[in-house]
Scaffold this active site. Structure first.
Site, short mmCIF file in Angstrom:
data_model
loop_
_atom_site.label_atom_id
_atom_site.label_comp_id
_atom_site.label_asym_id
_atom_site.label_seq_id
_atom_site.Cartn_x
_atom_site.Cartn_y
_atom_site.Cartn_z
N CYS A 48 0.88 -1.18 0.00
CA CYS A 48 0.00 0.00 0.00
C CYS A 48 0.91 1.22 0.00
O CYS A 48 1.66 1.39 -0.96
CB CYS A 48 -1.02 -0.04 1.15
SG CYS A 48 -0.41 -0.61 2.74
N SER A 49 0.88 2.05 1.03
CA SER A 49 1.84 3.15 1.07
C SER A 49 2.08 3.57 2.51
O SER A 49 2.03 4.74 2.85
CB SER A 49 1.38 4.32 0.20
OG SER A 49 0.02 4.59 0.40
N CYS A 50 2.36 2.57 3.36
CA CYS A 50 2.65 2.83 4.77
C CYS A 50 3.84 3.78 4.90
O CYS A 50 4.82 3.65 4.17
CB CYS A 50 2.98 1.53 5.49
SG CYS A 50 1.62 0.36 5.50
#
Lengths: 87, 216, 124
Positions: B124-126
């Protein structure tokens, strides 16, 4: 000596946090992180059991074979215990 | 300064961070914007959130910026005991400096003369958003998420960072509950600089591992 | 097409390795785009609702990710980041019974009558 583990190759549908590119790959435990609620249950609004989480270190050679830019470079990822087989 | 912004009849200029503002209140209303308004109003009417909480939350996010991380890095450069605490428990060390990072579990990885660290989230884009603020757009792209794990050196070169073959690149994929901060190596020639001046050398990208600190 | 693929094709079956679209590590891709923007007020509000509602226990970040993943690759390609997050927040709130689709749909219709821009419609 660091503990060797292999990421399971299973591929259930749905929300999982073990990336596909690491499945079946062998690495060593970099550090244990403690227990966190299982995201595979949290994702569906369920009560989630705590699962042990580890940072696992892989060599780029192990993951990508000949495609690796430099074999000794590494990749660390957090993998839950239920996705790991101890070797 | 004048700023040409197609589709707008007045000047939005640049934001404090130097980026163009995104088309906002005067653009045509979209389905998703209507959904945001509706959800917010329903949550307020049902007593789940208050308007003050929403405003405070926005202020809190706006107050988080790479400057927070830069202060942490500069402290670590100046204070070996703090650096040791930061590397052993990143969250506690940030809280010790007074930063409100919420429930963040922060792992700090140190660049040395032998190792360059790089952070990505392929699933995702943690990102350590409660310390550094919101992630840069490029961090969320398909290209970065796909390539950073297989050709990190090439991606780094595209960002102007050439890691010699004598150094090890360590990529960290934020796959679960931890978030990561790179502790860049302190630039040479900074011996006389104080913590505040040093913090000015620490860029956002250097704390993701996609850049290096500025030279003094 | 190999013989196994040919036989699947002929009987209308399909197969997969189970890898999902969002699981991007190691895929081929082009240069990393470097453009950056700040966020609009409505996007900051989506972020705030996400943080507040997850903080109050109405969903978890994994619930949001699950909704985002289930929206599919088309959504990733055609919607902005906060449009997708709004859809995911809403999905979780509806699933948790915080409000009903009827309440949401009715309110969205009312909001459309308030004006043509977010600025005009943002407050009831």
């Amino acid at each position: 000596m660091a503990e060797r583990v292999r990421v399971k190759t299973m591929s259930p549908p749905g929300h999982v946090r073990a990336p596909h590119y690491l499945r079946g790959k062998t690495g060593e435990i970099e550090r244990p992180l403690g227990a966190y609620k299982n995201p595979e249950q949290l994702a569906y609004g369920l009560d989630a059991a705590p699962k042990e989480l580890f940072r696992v270190r892989f060599t780029m050679a192990e993951i990508w074979g000949d495609r690796a830019e430099r074999a000794e470079d590494t990749l660390d990822a957090e993998i839950y215990a239920h996705w790991l087989e101890r070797l | 300064m004048p700023h040409d912004h197609p589709g707008h009849d007045h000047d939005h200029g640049l934001s404090p961070s130097g980026h163009p503002f995104r088309a906002d209140n005067d653009a045509p209303l979209t389905y998703w914007q209507r959904m945001e308004i509706a959800a917010r109003e329903l949550l307020i009417e049902k007593g789940i959130v208050t308007p003050a909480e929403v405003a405070a939350q926005i202020d809190a996010m706006d107050a988080r910026s790479p400057a927070n991380g830069a202060a942490v890095v500069a402290r670590a450069w100046c204070d070996p005991a703090f650096k040791a605490r930061l590397l052993s428990n990143g969250s506690d060390a940030c809280r010790e400096m007074g930063f409100d990072i919420g429930a963040l579990h922060l792992v700090v990885v140190e660049n040395t003369e032998d190792v360059h660290n790089l952070i990505v989230c392929t699933l995702c884009s943690c990102y350590p958003r409660t310390l550094l603020g919101l992630p840069p757009d490029w961090y969320k792209t398909r290209a970065y998420r796909s390539r950073a794990v297989i050709e990190p050196r090439k991606v780094l070169r595209e960002f102007g960072v050439d890691v010699p073959d004598s150094m090890t690149v360590r990529v960290h994929d934020s796959t679960a509950d931890m978030r990561y901060l790179v502790l860049p190596a302190r630039p040479a020639g900074t011996d006389g600089m104080d913590e505040t001046a040093l913090a000015g050398l620490v860029t956002r990208d250097s704390m993701i591992g996609m850049g290096l600190p500025k030279q003094p | 097409m190999d013989s196994a693929a040919a036989s699947f094709y002929l009987c209308g079956m399909s197969d997969t390795d189970g890898r999902r679209w969002h699981d991007m590590g190691g895929r081929d891709a082009g240069p990393v785009p470097k453009g950056e923007h700040d966020f609009a007020l409505w996007e900051k509000r989506v972020d705030a609702l996400m943080m507040l509602c997850s903080g109050k226990g109405f969903f978890t970040v994994d619930g949001l990710r699950r909704a985002l993943e289930d929206m599919g690759e088309d959504a990733f390609e055609t919607m902005t980041y906060y449009e997708r997050w709004m859809a995911a927040v809403n999905q979780n709130l509806v699933e948790q019974g915080v409000y009903t689709l009827e309440e949401l749909g009715t309110r969205m219709e009312e909001i459309a009558q308030r004006g043509d821009s977010y600025g005009e419609a943002q407050d009831g």
